[in-house]
Design a protein around this motif. Structure first.
Motif, mmCIF file in Angstrom:
data_model
loop_
_atom_site.group_PDB
_atom_site.id
_atom_site.type_symbol
_atom_site.label_atom_id
_atom_site.label_comp_id
_atom_site.label_asym_id
_atom_site.label_seq_id
_atom_site.Cartn_x
_atom_site.Cartn_y
_atom_site.Cartn_z
ATOM 1 N N ARG A 225 0.846 -1.187 0.000
ATOM 2 C CA ARG A 225 0.000 0.000 0.000
ATOM 3 C C ARG A 225 0.888 1.247 0.000
ATOM 4 N NH1 ARG A 225 -2.554 -1.512 5.917
ATOM 5 N NH2 ARG A 225 -0.777 -0.958 7.219
ATOM 6 N N PHE A 226 0.591 2.145 -0.901
ATOM 7 C CA PHE A 226 1.263 3.435 -0.949
ATOM 8 C C PHE A 226 0.554 4.451 -0.054
ATOM 9 C CE2 PHE A 226 2.957 1.592 -4.807
ATOM 10 C CZ PHE A 226 4.227 2.131 -4.904
ATOM 11 N N SER A 227 -0.698 4.186 0.283
ATOM 12 C CA SER A 227 -1.463 5.117 1.101
ATOM 13 C C SER A 227 -2.516 4.347 1.869
ATOM 14 C CB SER A 227 -2.129 6.187 0.227
ATOM 15 O OG SER A 227 -3.070 5.581 -0.653
ATOM 16 N N VAL A 228 -3.117 5.015 2.828
ATOM 17 C CA VAL A 228 -4.229 4.450 3.584
ATOM 18 C C VAL A 228 -5.331 5.499 3.632
ATOM 19 C CG1 VAL A 228 -2.796 2.944 5.005
ATOM 20 C CG2 VAL A 228 -3.268 5.261 5.771
ATOM 21 N N PRO A 229 -6.594 5.084 3.757
ATOM 22 C CA PRO A 229 -7.662 6.081 3.843
ATOM 23 C C PRO A 229 -7.569 6.845 5.155
ATOM 24 C CG PRO A 229 -8.525 3.878 4.244
ATOM 25 C CD PRO A 229 -7.103 3.703 3.803
ATOM 26 N N ALA A 230 -7.919 8.106 5.128
ATOM 27 C CA ALA A 230 -7.874 8.929 6.333
ATOM 28 C C ALA A 230 -8.884 8.404 7.353
ATOM 29 C CB ALA A 230 -8.176 10.379 5.988
ATOM 30 N N SER A 231 -8.443 8.249 8.576
ATOM 31 C CA SER A 231 -9.325 7.786 9.639
ATOM 32 C C SER A 231 -9.991 8.972 10.334
ATOM 33 C CB SER A 231 -8.532 6.958 10.657
ATOM 34 O OG SER A 231 -7.521 7.758 11.246
ATOM 35 N N VAL A 232 -11.004 8.672 11.107
ATOM 36 C CA VAL A 232 -11.735 9.700 11.844
ATOM 37 C C VAL A 232 -11.162 9.771 13.255
ATOM 38 C CG1 VAL A 232 -13.995 10.378 12.737
ATOM 39 C CG2 VAL A 232 -13.803 9.278 10.491
ATOM 40 N N PRO A 233 -10.891 10.953 13.775
ATOM 41 C CA PRO A 233 -10.376 11.060 15.150
ATOM 42 C C PRO A 233 -11.244 10.295 16.136
ATOM 43 C CG PRO A 233 -10.251 13.187 14.060
ATOM 44 C CD PRO A 233 -10.992 12.277 13.127
ATOM 45 N N ALA A 234 -10.583 9.627 17.098
ATOM 46 C CA ALA A 234 -11.290 8.692 17.967
ATOM 47 C C ALA A 234 -11.814 9.308 19.248
ATOM 48 C CB ALA A 234 -10.361 7.527 18.323
ATOM 49 N N GLY A 235 -11.443 10.509 19.562
ATOM 50 C CA GLY A 235 -11.926 11.048 20.825
ATOM 51 C C GLY A 235 -11.363 12.420 21.118
ATOM 52 N N PRO A 236 -11.505 12.889 22.358
ATOM 53 C CA PRO A 236 -11.048 14.229 22.724
ATOM 54 C C PRO A 236 -9.529 14.326 22.712
ATOM 55 C CG PRO A 236 -11.697 13.013 24.677
ATOM 56 C CD PRO A 236 -12.083 12.160 23.506
ATOM 57 N N ALA A 237 -9.037 15.547 22.767
ATOM 58 C CA ALA A 237 -7.603 15.781 22.799
ATOM 59 C C ALA A 237 -6.999 15.197 24.066
ATOM 60 C CB ALA A 237 -7.314 17.278 22.729
ATOM 61 N N ARG A 238 -5.767 14.686 23.924
ATOM 62 C CA ARG A 238 -5.004 14.295 25.094
ATOM 63 C C ARG A 238 -3.524 14.383 24.749
ATOM 64 N NH1 ARG A 238 -4.983 9.208 29.413
ATOM 65 N NH2 ARG A 238 -3.660 10.346 30.880
ATOM 66 N N GLU A 239 -2.739 14.890 25.703
ATOM 67 C CA GLU A 239 -1.290 14.955 25.537
ATOM 68 C C GLU A 239 -0.633 14.458 26.815
ATOM 69 O OE1 GLU A 239 2.307 18.112 24.427
ATOM 70 O OE2 GLU A 239 0.196 18.685 24.186
ATOM 71 N N LEU A 240 0.278 13.495 26.676
ATOM 72 C CA LEU A 240 0.950 12.899 27.819
ATOM 73 C C LEU A 240 2.225 13.673 28.158
ATOM 74 C CD1 LEU A 240 0.571 9.150 26.755
ATOM 75 C CD2 LEU A 240 -0.963 10.515 28.198
ATOM 76 N N PRO A 241 2.545 13.794 29.437
ATOM 77 C CA PRO A 241 3.707 14.589 29.860
ATOM 78 C C PRO A 241 5.017 13.818 29.701
ATOM 79 C CG PRO A 241 2.596 13.696 31.782
ATOM 80 C CD PRO A 241 1.754 13.293 30.595
ATOM 81 N N VAL A 242 5.429 13.637 28.470
ATOM 82 C CA VAL A 242 6.647 12.885 28.166
ATOM 83 C C VAL A 242 7.829 13.844 28.079
ATOM 84 C CG1 VAL A 242 7.755 11.377 26.464
ATOM 85 C CG2 VAL A 242 5.294 11.135 26.937
ATOM 86 N N PRO A 243 8.946 13.537 28.734
ATOM 87 C CA PRO A 243 10.128 14.404 28.630
ATOM 88 C C PRO A 243 10.584 14.552 27.180
ATOM 89 C CG PRO A 243 10.407 12.792 30.387
ATOM 90 C CD PRO A 243 9.158 12.408 29.638
ATOM 91 N N ARG A 244 11.273 15.658 26.911
ATOM 92 C CA ARG A 244 11.687 15.972 25.539
ATOM 93 C C ARG A 244 13.213 15.976 25.435
ATOM 94 N NH1 ARG A 244 7.604 21.178 25.323
ATOM 95 N NH2 ARG A 244 5.693 19.978 25.690
ATOM 96 N N TYR A 245 13.728 15.109 24.549
ATOM 97 C CA TYR A 245 15.172 15.057 24.317
ATOM 98 C C TYR A 245 15.445 15.083 22.820
ATOM 99 C CZ TYR A 245 15.492 13.623 29.200
ATOM 100 O OH TYR A 245 15.390 13.571 30.567
ATOM 101 N N SER A 246 16.448 15.847 22.451
ATOM 102 C CA SER A 246 16.892 15.927 21.056
ATOM 103 C C SER A 246 18.073 14.997 20.827
ATOM 104 C CB SER A 246 17.300 17.369 20.722
ATOM 105 O OG SER A 246 18.046 17.413 19.525
#
Length: 454
Positions: A225-246
């Motif tokens: 597959r070169f592409s997949v059909p766009a899915s529908v968002p599954a629920g409300p926003a959520r962001e986890l507090p994951v540390p950030r490293y470069s």
């Protein structure tokens, strides 16, 4: 950006050939069904996860000098060695004798006749011990594979150098670093059953033993597959507090571990997720790192995920095994079928490390293109866009990115793509690492079970 790219390019080519020649595929990659007036059949599964981790599991296998141990985290250990062997480390030239014992899993008949299998393990290997994982199975024509080495591993590097094994093939399948892959998927040949053989090693005359708590594999048959059909968002926003490293703050550090920078996307992502779960190396663990280097824990992760044969830190199971060396942690390498699966995990509090490749113009806001890269998915916006901690950033402050849902979904789930020269090359088809604690919440347990992880 995952280190040497030749291995992933060849591996991805095998993934991209997963569909039989002439098969009619839909955008989702599922074979098109003929018209029917009856009830629609559910699509065949593309991914099967199977792991041995309970006391009953460890008692069910074949033992040659091993025994199952009960307790909060059941496992398998050396009871009485089955023999003595010599191993010459190909990366140091050191020849040494080792006592060994072995455990062989029951035969697993995968509901997904597979073009690929990737093993994972979670273990404790004290100094003076190490382990080897092998895969053997039966093809769809009834013939047997040989035993393929899927990894020789120790948490440390004082006894052996952890390593994959090149040049393993029976003319029908090949092991590409950490992945068993059918050579010609278009032929229809598949792996229908498999076993894993676990060999535990220790210094002769000692009572030392590795302890293995989880062993298993992900078997898959992901079609072209070169592409997949766009899915529908599954629920409300959520962001986890994951540390950030470069990863890019480490350019030029430790050439013996692939020189930092773009080669360290996998261990940098692993370290972010490990610390999200409240684990990190101790000051004593980090004493070897140059004190002038920022974020020494990233250097530590690079050293202890490094595959001395691959000459890089991008060995998928080695990253999972490293994560599981931290107290009460579990880790596997798998594939997910959809972005919805990933959303459900994140919304339950489980971030994921995903593998993808793309041209610069295919992912708005990335600012780079890559033949292979790992990043940590930590959330979703209200519109369903992907929030990622992308280590391919100039510094820690720039690591958090928001990527457009449809673009990100395509580059992660596809198995084929065009490179800058217009040549058809590979994609990884939804590969990710999942790390979680030994006592997940009920919601986290349900989210893991929904993608076949128990």
């Amino acid at each position: 950006m995952a280190g040497p790219t030749s291995r992933r390019t060849v591996l991805g080519a095998a993934v991209a050939a997963a569909a039989s020649a002439g098969a009619l595929t839909s955008l989702s990659g599922a074979a098109a069904a003929p018209p029917s007036s009856g009830r629609a059949k559910a699509p065949a599964p593309l991914i099967d996860n199977h792991f041995w981790s309970s006391y009953t599991d460890w008692r069910s296998g074949g033992a040659a000098g091993t025994k199952a141990v009960a307790g909060r985290r059941p496992g398998v250990v050396i009871a009485a060695p089955a023999g003595l062997t010599e191993y010459t480390d190909p990366h140091t030239g050191t020849k040494a004798s080792w006592e060994y014992a072995a455990w062989i899993s029951p035969v697993h008949r995968s509901p997904v006749p597979a073009t690929e299998v990737i093993a994972s393990w979670n273990a404790h290997t004290p100094a003076g011990t190490w382990l080897q994982v092998e895969l053997g199975g039966t093809y769809s024509d009834g013939t047997r594979t040989p035993w393929f080495v899927m990894g020789r591993w120790a948490a440390g590097d004082g006894d052996i150098r952890r390593t994959s094994v090149d040049d393993q093939s029976d003319g029908r399948a090949t092991v590409w670093t950490d992945t068993f892959s059918i050579d010609d998927a278009a032929s229809g040949l598949r792996l229908t059953t498999y076993q894993l053989r676990l060999t535990l090693y220790r210094k002769p005359g000692t009572k030392l033993t590795p302890t293995v708590w989880r062993l298993g594999a992900m078997a898959s048959d992901v079609p072209d597959r070169f592409s997949v059909p766009a899915s529908v968002p599954a629920g409300p926003a959520r962001e986890l507090p994951v540390p950030r490293y470069s990863q890019n703050t480490h350019v030029g550090q430790y050439p013996e571990y692939d020189n930092g920078g773009e080669a360290w996307c996998s261990p940098t992502s692993s370290q972010m997720i490990i610390e999200y779960w409240g684990r990190r190396p101790s000051a004593a663990d980090l004493a070897w790192v140059n004190p002038d280097f920022v974020d020494p824990q990233v250097c530590h992760a690079a050293r202890f995920t490094f595959d001395h044969q691959y000459e890089g830190c991008g060995n998928w199971p080695f990253n999972a095994a490293y994560a599981a060396t931290y107290p009460d942690m579990n880790a596997v390498v798998t594939r997910l079928s959809s972005l919805t699966d990933l959303e459900n995990l994140v919304r339950a509090g489980i971030p994921a490390i995903t593998s993808q490749s793309f041209l610069k113009e295919e992912l708005t806001g990335a600012g780079y293109g890559t033949a292979g890269h790992l990043m940590a998915v930590i959330g979703f916006t209200a519109d369903g866009d992907v929030i990622a901690n992308d280590p391919a950033s100039p510094g820690n402050a720039a690591v958090r990115r928001v990527y457009r849902r449809a673009e990100w979904e395509t580059i992660w789930l596809r198995t084929k793509r065009y490179n800058a020269s217009g040549k058809v090359v590979s994609g990884t088809g939804g590969v990710c690492y999942l790390y979680w604690p030994d006592q997940p919440t009920a919601a986290q347990r349900r989210a893991l079970a929904a993608v076949g992880i128990r």
